[in-house]
Design a protein around this motif. Structure first.
Motif, short mmCIF file in Angstrom:
data_model
loop_
_atom_site.label_atom_id
_atom_site.label_comp_id
_atom_site.label_asym_id
_atom_site.label_seq_id
_atom_site.Cartn_x
_atom_site.Cartn_y
_atom_site.Cartn_z
N MET A 1 0.84 -1.19 0.00
CA MET A 1 0.00 0.00 0.00
C MET A 1 0.88 1.25 0.00
O MET A 1 1.82 1.36 0.79
CB MET A 1 -0.90 0.02 1.24
CG MET A 1 -1.81 1.23 1.33
SD MET A 1 -2.94 1.14 2.73
CE MET A 1 -1.78 1.18 4.11
N THR A 2 0.59 2.16 -0.90
CA THR A 2 1.35 3.40 -1.00
C THR A 2 0.49 4.57 -0.53
O THR A 2 -0.62 4.77 -1.03
CB THR A 2 1.80 3.66 -2.46
OG1 THR A 2 2.59 2.55 -2.90
CG2 THR A 2 2.62 4.93 -2.55
N VAL A 3 1.01 5.32 0.44
CA VAL A 3 0.28 6.44 1.03
C VAL A 3 0.98 7.74 0.65
O VAL A 3 2.20 7.86 0.82
CB VAL A 3 0.22 6.31 2.56
CG1 VAL A 3 -0.50 7.50 3.17
CG2 VAL A 3 -0.48 5.01 2.95
N ALA A 4 0.21 8.71 0.16
CA ALA A 4 0.77 10.01 -0.21
C ALA A 4 0.23 11.10 0.70
O ALA A 4 -0.92 11.05 1.14
CB ALA A 4 0.45 10.35 -1.66
N VAL A 5 1.07 12.09 0.95
CA VAL A 5 0.70 13.24 1.77
C VAL A 5 1.00 14.50 0.97
O VAL A 5 2.14 14.72 0.55
CB VAL A 5 1.50 13.27 3.09
CG1 VAL A 5 1.12 14.49 3.93
CG2 VAL A 5 1.27 11.99 3.88
N THR A 6 -0.01 15.32 0.73
CA THR A 6 0.22 16.58 0.03
C THR A 6 0.73 17.62 1.03
O THR A 6 0.62 17.46 2.24
CB THR A 6 -1.07 17.10 -0.63
OG1 THR A 6 -2.00 17.50 0.39
CG2 THR A 6 -1.71 16.03 -1.50
N ALA A 7 1.29 18.71 0.50
CA ALA A 7 1.83 19.79 1.35
C ALA A 7 2.75 19.22 2.42
O ALA A 7 2.72 19.63 3.58
CB ALA A 7 0.69 20.59 1.97
N ALA A 8 3.59 18.27 2.01
CA ALA A 8 4.40 17.52 2.98
C ALA A 8 5.53 18.33 3.59
O ALA A 8 6.15 17.88 4.55
CB ALA A 8 4.96 16.26 2.31
N SER A 9 5.81 19.52 3.05
CA SER A 9 6.83 20.35 3.66
C SER A 9 6.25 21.31 4.69
O SER A 9 6.99 22.00 5.39
CB SER A 9 7.58 21.16 2.59
OG SER A 9 6.68 22.03 1.91
N GLY A 10 4.91 21.33 4.81
CA GLY A 10 4.27 22.19 5.80
C GLY A 10 4.35 21.60 7.20
O GLY A 10 4.80 20.47 7.40
N LYS A 11 3.89 22.36 8.16
CA LYS A 11 4.02 21.94 9.56
C LYS A 11 3.25 20.65 9.84
O LYS A 11 3.76 19.75 10.50
CB LYS A 11 3.56 23.06 10.48
CG LYS A 11 4.46 24.28 10.44
CD LYS A 11 3.95 25.40 11.33
CE LYS A 11 4.85 26.62 11.26
NZ LYS A 11 4.33 27.74 12.10
N LEU A 12 2.02 20.56 9.36
CA LEU A 12 1.23 19.35 9.57
C LEU A 12 1.71 18.22 8.67
O LEU A 12 1.90 17.08 9.12
CB LEU A 12 -0.25 19.62 9.33
CG LEU A 12 -1.18 18.42 9.48
CD1 LEU A 12 -1.14 17.87 10.91
CD2 LEU A 12 -2.61 18.77 9.09
N GLY A 13 1.91 18.52 7.39
CA GLY A 13 2.31 17.49 6.44
C GLY A 13 3.60 16.79 6.83
O GLY A 13 3.71 15.56 6.75
N ARG A 14 4.57 17.57 7.26
CA ARG A 14 5.85 16.98 7.69
C ARG A 14 5.63 16.00 8.85
O ARG A 14 6.20 14.90 8.88
CB ARG A 14 6.82 18.09 8.10
CG ARG A 14 8.09 17.60 8.75
CD ARG A 14 9.05 18.75 9.00
NE ARG A 14 9.70 19.17 7.77
CZ ARG A 14 10.80 18.61 7.30
NH1 ARG A 14 11.36 17.59 7.94
NH2 ARG A 14 11.35 19.05 6.20
N LEU A 15 4.79 16.38 9.80
CA LEU A 15 4.54 15.51 10.95
C LEU A 15 3.83 14.23 10.54
O LEU A 15 4.08 13.16 11.10
CB LEU A 15 3.72 16.26 12.01
CG LEU A 15 4.47 17.36 12.77
CD1 LEU A 15 3.50 18.16 13.63
CD2 LEU A 15 5.58 16.77 13.64
N ALA A 63 0.56 8.93 -9.22
CA ALA A 63 0.65 7.67 -9.96
C ALA A 63 1.06 6.54 -9.02
O ALA A 63 2.04 6.63 -8.29
CB ALA A 63 1.67 7.80 -11.09
N GLY A 64 0.26 5.47 -9.02
CA GLY A 64 0.56 4.32 -8.20
C GLY A 64 0.23 4.47 -6.73
O GLY A 64 0.54 3.59 -5.92
N VAL A 65 -0.43 5.56 -6.35
CA VAL A 65 -0.77 5.81 -4.95
C VAL A 65 -2.11 5.15 -4.61
O VAL A 65 -3.07 5.22 -5.38
CB VAL A 65 -0.85 7.33 -4.68
CG1 VAL A 65 -1.53 7.62 -3.35
CG2 VAL A 65 0.54 7.94 -4.71
N ASP A 66 -2.16 4.50 -3.45
CA ASP A 66 -3.39 3.84 -3.00
C ASP A 66 -4.25 4.74 -2.12
O ASP A 66 -5.47 4.71 -2.21
CB ASP A 66 -3.03 2.58 -2.21
CG ASP A 66 -2.25 1.58 -3.04
OD1 ASP A 66 -2.79 1.12 -4.06
OD2 ASP A 66 -1.09 1.30 -2.69
#
Length: 288
Positions: A1-15, A63-66
């Motif tokens: 399973m592949t999990v993606a997080v948008t805005a991953a450089s932000g305070k919440l996304g990074r965490l 692409a390829g994200v579940d």
């Protein structure tokens, strides 16, 4: 399973990415500037570049994200369009679950901050992918600047009258999101997320006092006066107006959450306000 997080450089996304890494996942971290998350890449995150304004880049990033976490953007006035771009890309990618960070009772919440969350939830309601709403209440970190000032002045200002706010640490919300993204049975759910304790202005002042080891009292202001105080503290007009509106709406109970959903997902108590507030205070001001 592949999990993606948008805005991953932000305070919440990074965490969230850090929580996923700690759980043994290899998450996809979607960012505008990969240089900002070089450390996450070094720890195993799959960094992909895309912005909310670039549908083609979003298609490549998903692409390829579940499963994907759509973290709400911060460009007021553009957020519904931007979020819709991510939702449509998730549909094209055929993701199995799309989670969105919203606001408590977004469908009826009268806060200025809630309008674009409500609009995004309306888009999600007709999306062709399974969704889950993570309606996050206030982050205790939102009080960071006020905490430092109150510890020095002895006064915490606000406009929440007798209302209560069910805040929690940003890391609490991030861990909950990671658990939802990697768990089962969350499709179609709406989680009203807030901390275990719903605090009044006086309670918040007491939490600052506990963290600082000093006397702090709460002083309630009219909404316009509080907005003026925020501007005097250096906030721009829009930010001051939005935060003053939020405080006034707290007075109406719009960020008080009694569902217990956050603690249930975490399987532990949420982080107390004083624990979070301590990080905004000089070490010398803390109690021994």
């Amino acid at each position: 399973m592949t999990v993606a997080v948008t805005a991953a450089s932000g305070k919440l996304g990074r965490l969230v990415v850090e929580a996923l890494l700690a759980a043994g996942e290899r998450p996809v971290a979607i960012v505008r500037d990969p240089r900002k998350v070089a450390d996450l890449a070094a720890r195993g995150a799959d960094v992909r570049q895309a912005s909310y304004d670039d549908p083609a880049a979003l298609d490549a990033a998903l692409a390829g994200v579940d499963r994907v976490l759509l973290i709400s953007g911060n460009e007021f006035g553009a957020r519904i369009t931007q979020h819709t771009n991510v939702i449509r890309a998730a549909e094209r990618a055929g993701v199995a679950l799309l989670a969105y960070t919203s606001i408590p009772r977004a469908d009826s919440n009268a806060m200025v901050l809630a309008a674009e969350h409500r609009g995004t939830e309306e888009v999600l309601a007709s999306a062709s992918v399974p969704t889950v709403l993570l309606r996050n209440s206030w982050y205790w970190e939102n009080y960071g600047g006020a905490v430092a000032h109150a510890a020095q002045s002895g006064v915490l200002h606000g406009a929440m009258a007798g209302g209560r706010v069910s805040g929690a640490a940003r890391a609490d919300y991030a861990e909950a999101a990671a658990r939802v993204l990697t768990g089962e049975g969350h499709e179609g759910r709406v989680y009203e997320l807030g901390g275990d304790a719903a605090l009044t202005g006086a309670d918040l002042a007491a939490a600052v006092a506990e963290a600082a080891g000093a006397e702090v009292r709460y002083a309630d202001l009219a909404q316009d006066d509080y907005a003026a105080a925020l501007r005097a503290a250096g906030l721009d007009d829009q930010s001051a107006a939005v935060l003053a509106d939020a405080d006034a709406r707290i007075g109406e109970g719009l960020l008080e959450v009694n569902s217990g959903d956050l603690g249930k997902i975490l399987g532990r108590p949420t982080t107390p306000a004083a624990t979070v507030f301590a990080q905004f205070l000089p070490e010398a001001s803390l109690q021994a």
